[in-house]
Design a protein around this motif. Structure first.
Motif, PDB file in Angstrom:
ATOM      1  N   LEU A  71       0.827  -1.200   0.000  1.00 35.71           N
ATOM      2  CA  LEU A  71       0.000   0.000   0.000  1.00 35.71           C
ATOM      3  C   LEU A  71       0.859   1.246   0.000  1.00 35.71           C
ATOM      4  N   ALA A  72       0.280   2.316  -0.520  1.00 38.99           N
ATOM      5  CA  ALA A  72       0.932   3.619  -0.559  1.00 38.99           C
ATOM      6  C   ALA A  72       0.175   4.577   0.334  1.00 38.99           C
ATOM      7  N   VAL A  73       0.933   5.384   1.078  1.00 34.95           N
ATOM      8  CA  VAL A  73       0.355   6.474   1.863  1.00 34.95           C
ATOM      9  C   VAL A  73       0.821   7.764   1.194  1.00 34.95           C
ATOM     10  N   VAL A  74      -0.144   8.535   0.695  1.00 27.39           N
ATOM     11  CA  VAL A  74       0.160   9.713  -0.090  1.00 27.39           C
ATOM     12  C   VAL A  74      -0.390  10.949   0.605  1.00 27.39           C
ATOM     13  N   GLY A  75       0.207  12.088   0.290  1.00 25.57           N
ATOM     14  CA  GLY A  75      -0.269  13.338   0.869  1.00 25.57           C
ATOM     15  C   GLY A  75       0.766  14.418   0.697  1.00 25.57           C
ATOM     16  N   PRO A  76       0.371  15.684   0.801  1.00 24.50           N
ATOM     17  CA  PRO A  76       1.321  16.785   0.648  1.00 24.50           C
ATOM     18  C   PRO A  76       2.276  16.875   1.835  1.00 24.50           C
ATOM     19  N   SER A  77       3.317  17.674   1.686  1.00 27.68           N
ATOM     20  CA  SER A  77       4.232  17.924   2.795  1.00 27.68           C
ATOM     21  C   SER A  77       3.448  18.487   3.975  1.00 27.68           C
ATOM     22  N   GLY A  78       3.763  17.974   5.174  1.00 26.56           N
ATOM     23  CA  GLY A  78       3.077  18.434   6.371  1.00 26.56           C
ATOM     24  C   GLY A  78       1.775  17.729   6.677  1.00 26.56           C
ATOM     25  N   SER A  79       1.438  16.710   5.886  1.00 23.49           N
ATOM     26  CA  SER A  79       0.172  16.004   6.115  1.00 23.49           C
ATOM     27  C   SER A  79       0.260  14.956   7.209  1.00 23.49           C
ATOM     28  N   GLY A  80       1.482  14.605   7.644  1.00 25.42           N
ATOM     29  CA  GLY A  80       1.654  13.623   8.709  1.00 25.42           C
ATOM     30  C   GLY A  80       2.160  12.275   8.246  1.00 25.42           C
ATOM     31  N   LYS A  81       2.585  12.175   6.973  1.00 23.15           N
ATOM     32  CA  LYS A  81       3.009  10.887   6.434  1.00 23.15           C
ATOM     33  C   LYS A  81       4.203  10.301   7.191  1.00 23.15           C
ATOM     34  N   SER A  82       5.254  11.096   7.348  1.00 18.75           N
ATOM     35  CA  SER A  82       6.456  10.579   8.006  1.00 18.75           C
ATOM     36  C   SER A  82       6.224  10.320   9.487  1.00 18.75           C
ATOM     37  N   THR A  83       5.377  11.130  10.114  1.00 18.59           N
ATOM     38  CA  THR A  83       5.015  10.875  11.512  1.00 18.59           C
ATOM     39  C   THR A  83       4.295   9.544  11.636  1.00 18.59           C
ATOM     40  N   LEU A  84       3.392   9.267  10.700  1.00 20.52           N
ATOM     41  CA  LEU A  84       2.683   7.992  10.710  1.00 20.52           C
ATOM     42  C   LEU A  84       3.657   6.839  10.520  1.00 20.52           C
ATOM     43  N   LEU A  85       4.605   6.980   9.604  1.00 18.64           N
ATOM     44  CA  LEU A  85       5.570   5.908   9.378  1.00 18.64           C
ATOM     45  C   LEU A  85       6.383   5.639  10.642  1.00 18.64           C
ATOM     46  N   ALA A  86       6.782   6.698  11.332  1.00 15.67           N
ATOM     47  CA  ALA A  86       7.554   6.511  12.566  1.00 15.67           C
ATOM     48  C   ALA A  86       6.762   5.729  13.600  1.00 15.67           C
ATOM     49  N   LEU A  87       5.457   5.969  13.667  1.00 15.98           N
ATOM     50  CA  LEU A  87       4.617   5.227  14.610  1.00 15.98           C
ATOM     51  C   LEU A  87       4.433   3.787  14.154  1.00 15.98           C
ATOM     52  N   LEU A  88       4.218   3.578  12.860  1.00 16.07           N
ATOM     53  CA  LEU A  88       4.059   2.216  12.343  1.00 16.07           C
ATOM     54  C   LEU A  88       5.300   1.377  12.615  1.00 16.07           C
ATOM     55  N   GLY A  89       6.462   2.019  12.549  1.00 19.19           N
ATOM     56  CA  GLY A  89       7.717   1.296  12.748  1.00 19.19           C
ATOM     57  C   GLY A  89       8.226   1.310  14.168  1.00 19.19           C
ATOM     58  N   SER A  90       7.412   1.792  15.095  1.00 16.40           N
ATOM     59  CA  SER A  90       7.750   1.857  16.528  1.00 16.40           C
ATOM     60  C   SER A  90       8.968   2.731  16.801  1.00 16.40           C
ATOM     61  N   LEU A  91       9.261   3.669  15.896  1.00 14.03           N
ATOM     62  CA  LEU A  91      10.326   4.630  16.140  1.00 14.03           C
ATOM     63  C   LEU A  91       9.869   5.732  17.092  1.00 14.03           C
ATOM     64  N   ASP A  92       8.570   5.884  17.245  1.00 18.65           N
ATOM     65  CA  ASP A  92       7.984   6.882  18.124  1.00 18.65           C
ATOM     66  C   ASP A  92       6.724   6.284  18.734  1.00 18.65           C
ATOM     67  N   ARG A  93       6.236   6.902  19.778  1.00 18.03           N
ATOM     68  CA  ARG A  93       5.026   6.432  20.440  1.00 18.03           C
ATOM     69  C   ARG A  93       3.905   7.454  20.249  1.00 18.03           C
ATOM     70  N   PRO A  94       2.665   6.994  20.098  1.00 18.24           N
ATOM     71  CA  PRO A  94       1.557   7.941  19.957  1.00 18.24           C
ATOM     72  C   PRO A  94       1.259   8.658  21.262  1.00 18.24           C
ATOM     73  N   THR A  95       0.657   9.830  21.142  1.00 22.07           N
ATOM     74  CA  THR A  95       0.212  10.574  22.324  1.00 22.07           C
ATOM     75  C   THR A  95      -1.040   9.937  22.910  1.00 22.07           C
ATOM     76  N   ALA A  96      -1.901   9.449  22.042  1.00 21.46           N
ATOM     77  CA  ALA A  96      -3.137   8.784  22.471  1.00 21.46           C
ATOM     78  C   ALA A  96      -3.501   7.738  21.434  1.00 21.46           C
ATOM     79  N   GLY A  97      -4.343   6.787  21.841  1.00 24.52           N
ATOM     80  CA  GLY A  97      -4.761   5.712  20.950  1.00 24.52           C
ATOM     81  C   GLY A  97      -3.929   4.458  21.152  1.00 24.52           C
ATOM     82  N   THR A  98      -4.285   3.408  20.431  1.00 25.04           N
ATOM     83  CA  THR A  98      -3.580   2.133  20.554  1.00 25.04           C
ATOM     84  C   THR A  98      -3.064   1.674  19.201  1.00 25.04           C
ATOM     85  N   LEU A  99      -1.902   1.026  19.228  1.00 21.38           N
ATOM     86  CA  LEU A  99      -1.278   0.488  18.026  1.00 21.38           C
ATOM     87  C   LEU A  99      -0.864  -0.950  18.317  1.00 21.38           C
TER      88      LEU A  99
END
Length: 231
Positions: free
Chosen positions: A33-61
């Motif tokens: 799958l592809a995650v698309v969006g303009p700069s600043g849309s949150g794509k790289s932040t989402l990738l960091a969470l998917l890869g456990s490089l960062d932790r979410p502020t709220a919610g479950t993964l």
């Protein structure tokens, strides 16, 4: 493989800077799958969470059914070492090392004995079509070859999930197409592949497309994309 529920990511400030707003997303094992969006849309932040490089502020993964909020930092590091591979727009190759040595660094934290790291690295380079470049250094490679080395490094640990952040962004069209074809082949062989991209034309060629806008999912669609209907 991945299940996100109500994922929010904020950074401290006055007021706090919220990047992701209540993301709900499921990624099945074996998807491409592809995650698309303009700069600043949150794509790289989402990738960091998917890869456990960062932790979410709220919610479950959940990753493979396990709630990552219960993992310690060393446990997350072990998860990344054994189950997740990363490819970025920049190659991050060490100029003083040969290609096989660069790829072997992908196994430094996986517990693989030193005697096996080089052999596994050579095998990974053969898989990406660079078996003839084992002793070359990064400055002797083209951009496309450097990215294939980076992919081999991500694959040397035999991850179940490969996360690629703008993997064709620094490449010419021919080299970029070759890298995309390699990702498709890896997926066909069983690796779950998530590609972050701003290239909507590339995204429309994938069997599943997710668009982010201002930290929210704008659309999530599957199947062949209608000709001429690029969003």
């Amino acid at each position: 493989m991945l299940e996100l529920s109500g994922i929010t990511k904020e950074y401290p400030g006055s007021p706090p800077l919220r990047i992701l707003h209540g993301i709900d997303l499921t990624v099945e094992a074996g998807e491409l799958l592809a995650v698309v969006g303009p700069s600043g849309s949150g794509k790289s932040t989402l990738l960091a969470l998917l890869g456990s490089l960062d932790r979410p502020t709220a919610g479950t993964l959940h990753f493979e059914g396990r709630d990552l909020s219960a993992f310690s930092d060393p446990e997350l590091a072990a998860l990344r070492a054994h189950r997740i591979g990363f490819v970025f727009q920049q190659f991050f190759l060490l100029s003083g090392l040969t290609t096989v040595e660069n790829v072997a660094t992908g196994l430094l934290y996986s517990g693989v004995p030193a005697s096996l790291r080089r052999a596994r690295a050579a095998e990974a380079l053969h898989e990406v079509g660079l078996g003839h470049r084992l002793r070359h250094h990064p400055d002797q490679l083209s951009g496309g070859e450097k990215q294939r080395v980076a992919i081999a490094r991500a694959l040397v640990g035999r991850p179940a999930l490969l996360l690629a952040d703008e993997p064709t962004g620094a490449l010419d069209s021919v080299s970029g197409a070759a890298v995309v074809e390699l990702l498709r082949t890896l997926n066909a062989n069983g690796t779950t592949v998530v590609v972050i991209t701003h290239d909507r034309e590339l995204a429309t060629s994938f069997p599943r497309r997710i668009a982010l806008h201002d930290g929210r999912i704008d659309f999530d669609e599957r199947g062949p994309h209608p000709a001429g209907a690029v969003r």
